[in-house]
Design an enzyme around this catalytic site. Structure first.
Site, short mmCIF file in Angstrom:
data_model
loop_
_atom_site.label_atom_id
_atom_site.label_comp_id
_atom_site.label_asym_id
_atom_site.label_seq_id
_atom_site.Cartn_x
_atom_site.Cartn_y
_atom_site.Cartn_z
N LYS A 72 -3.70 6.06 5.24
CA LYS A 72 -3.75 4.59 5.38
C LYS A 72 -4.88 4.17 6.29
CE LYS A 72 1.18 3.56 4.70
NZ LYS A 72 2.37 3.00 5.33
N LYS A 88 1.06 9.62 -7.19
CA LYS A 88 2.40 9.03 -7.07
C LYS A 88 2.35 7.53 -7.35
CE LYS A 88 2.80 7.65 -2.29
NZ LYS A 88 3.34 7.76 -0.97
N LYS A 143 2.74 1.08 -4.47
CA LYS A 143 2.28 -0.30 -4.47
C LYS A 143 0.81 -0.38 -4.10
CE LYS A 143 2.06 -4.00 -1.33
NZ LYS A 143 2.04 -4.10 0.12
P1 TYM Z 1 8.87 3.19 1.59
O1 TYM Z 1 9.33 1.80 1.82
O2 TYM Z 1 7.43 3.44 1.37
O3 TYM Z 1 9.63 3.80 0.36
C1 TYM Z 1 11.05 3.76 0.24
C2 TYM Z 1 11.53 5.07 -0.39
O4 TYM Z 1 10.94 5.26 -1.69
C3 TYM Z 1 10.41 6.57 -1.78
N1 TYM Z 1 9.28 6.56 -2.73
C4 TYM Z 1 9.16 7.39 -3.77
N2 TYM Z 1 9.95 8.36 -4.24
C5 TYM Z 1 9.55 9.01 -5.36
N3 TYM Z 1 8.41 8.71 -6.03
C6 TYM Z 1 7.58 7.73 -5.59
N4 TYM Z 1 6.47 7.44 -6.26
C7 TYM Z 1 7.95 7.03 -4.41
N5 TYM Z 1 7.37 6.02 -3.71
C8 TYM Z 1 8.21 5.74 -2.68
C9 TYM Z 1 9.99 6.92 -0.37
O5 TYM Z 1 9.87 8.31 -0.18
C10 TYM Z 1 11.11 6.31 0.44
O6 TYM Z 1 12.20 7.19 0.56
N6 TYM Z 1 8.70 5.21 6.17
C11 TYM Z 1 9.61 4.85 5.08
C12 TYM Z 1 10.70 3.87 5.51
C13 TYM Z 1 11.53 4.31 6.67
C14 TYM Z 1 12.52 5.32 6.68
C15 TYM Z 1 13.08 5.30 8.00
C16 TYM Z 1 13.00 6.23 5.74
C17 TYM Z 1 11.51 3.75 7.92
N7 TYM Z 1 12.43 4.35 8.72
C18 TYM Z 1 14.07 6.19 8.37
C19 TYM Z 1 13.99 7.11 6.12
C20 TYM Z 1 14.53 7.10 7.42
C21 TYM Z 1 8.81 4.16 4.00
O7 TYM Z 1 7.77 3.61 4.24
O8 TYM Z 1 9.40 4.13 2.77
#
Ligand code: TYM
Length: 332
Positions: free
Chosen positions: A112, A195, A198
């Site tokens: 990022k 992957k 967004k």
């Molecule tokens: P975020 O908001 O980017 O994504 C939410 C969840 O979706 C999963 N994901 C995917 N899984 C499979 N294929 C894909 N193409 C794909 N794109 C997204 C992500 O792995 C995620 O599980 N940092 C985290 C949010 C967070 C969090 C936490 C998660 C904050 N605190 C504590 C677990 C525990 C995030 O940005 O997810």
């Protein structure tokens, strides 16, 4: 009951198919068997600039989508991260235990920040994974259901929990990632080796659950495949077809091998037409349920108030223990 904790960012507004298949779908299943805590991570969202009105609307929309996906506030604790101030408080303690080099090695940060340039990259983005560590440790979670791209952040959580426990005495549960192999990484429909995301995907490669179902059908029909014209699961040789098979299999419960048999001798057109129909049915029902929650803000607010209260009870206790262990003088 073992405990799970996970979070999702509100910043995109609509969830995409990768979020749902990689994570949210598992959250729904785990609420039946686990003591489950799920949150919309608005503190994480502001590590990149957000319009305040949009952030508020997208946070609501995210909660409504989680309910629309099947989270049941009677079976899990659903809340907004900023409603529980202990997240930021424990994150500070964890920041003071994290090596600068250690944080610098986080691949999501490197990706990022390299796109943004260092003057636009905030310190918040740098310590983003440490806030995530605090999220998880506050609830003493045993498992963290996420997609593959979050594995490194869960590893950091394990390292910091172990470090804290070693230095100050047993305090935190060391969590395991909960990542289902089949859906750990859902790929972009136009670029099936990257992957679905967004920020990285083109509009045609990204399935947003809140989009018009017609648009979704169109994207499935124009998904990139290959020239072999055989429907076979082979991620290395046939990433596009394999991704479609994964999506199809997960949404219908049919095994991939069953699907290979069903489409033996048939063309990609048949597979895409059927998958488009499956997805349209899914998103139509999902959008309807989500809209019902959006139309009833009082119910949604009540769910969040109760969720924050339940979350705070757990978070406050863990924070008090951590503060005590590091040697803070108790406030009388
Ligand atoms: P975020 O908001 O980017 O994504 C939410 C969840 O979706 C999963 N994901 C995917 N899984 C499979 N294929 C894909 N193409 C794909 N794109 C997204 C992500 O792995 C995620 O599980 N940092 C985290 C949010 C967070 C969090 C936490 C998660 C904050 N605190 C504590 C677990 C525990 C995030 O940005 O997810």
């Amino acid at each position: 009951r073992p405990r799970v904790l996970s979070g999702i960012q509100p910043s995109a507004g609509s969830f995409h198919l990768g979020n749902y298949l990689g994570a949210v779908r598992q959250w729904v299943a785990l609420q039946e068997t686990h003591d489950a805590f799920y949150m919309v991570v608005d503190l994480h969202a502001i590590t990149v600039p957000q319009d305040p009105a949009e952030l508020r609307a997208n946070t609501r929309l995210s909660v409504a989508q989680l309910l629309g996906a099947g989270l049941d506030p009677e079976r899990c604790t659903l809340f907004v991260q900023s409603h529980v101030p202990e997240h930021a408080q424990l994150a500070w303690v964890m920041n003071c235990l994290t090596g600068f080099g250690e944080a610098s090695r986080m691949t999501q940060f490197k990706d990022k920040s390299s796109k943004q340039g260092s003057d636009r990259t905030t310190v918040g983005l740098f310590t983003y994974p440490v806030l995530q560590v605090a999220d998880i440790l506050l609830y003493q979670a045993n498992q963290v259901p996420v997609g593959e791209d979050q594995r490194q952040h869960v590893e950091l959580t394990r390292d910091l929990a172990t470090r804290f426990n070693g230095r100050f005495g047993e305090t935190f549960t060391v969590p395991d990632p909960y990542i289902l192999r089949e859906t750990a990484k859902i790929y972009d429909l136009q670029e099936p080796t990257a992957k679905m995301s967004k920020s990285a995907s083109t509009a045609k490669g990204l399935i947003n659950l809140m989009d018009e179902p017609k648009a979704t059908a169109k994207k499935v029909k124009s998904a990139v495949t290959d020239t072999e014209a055989v429907i076979r699961y082979d991620v290395a040789e046939k990433p596009g077809v394999s991704n479609l098979l994964t999506i199809y299999s997960t949404l219908t419960g049919a095994e991939v091998t069953e699907l290979e048999e069903k489409y033996a001798g048939k063309g990609y057109g048949a597979l895409k037409t059927d998958l488009a129909e499956v997805l349209v049915d899914f998103v139509t029902a999902f959008r309807d349920r989500t809209q019902q929650y959006l139309d009833d803000p009082e119910t949604l607010d009540a769910i969040l108030a109760k969720g924050a209260e339940k979350a705070r009870a757990v978070a406050a206790e863990t924070l008090a223990q951590a503060y005590d262990k590091v040697g803070f003088l108790p406030a009388k």
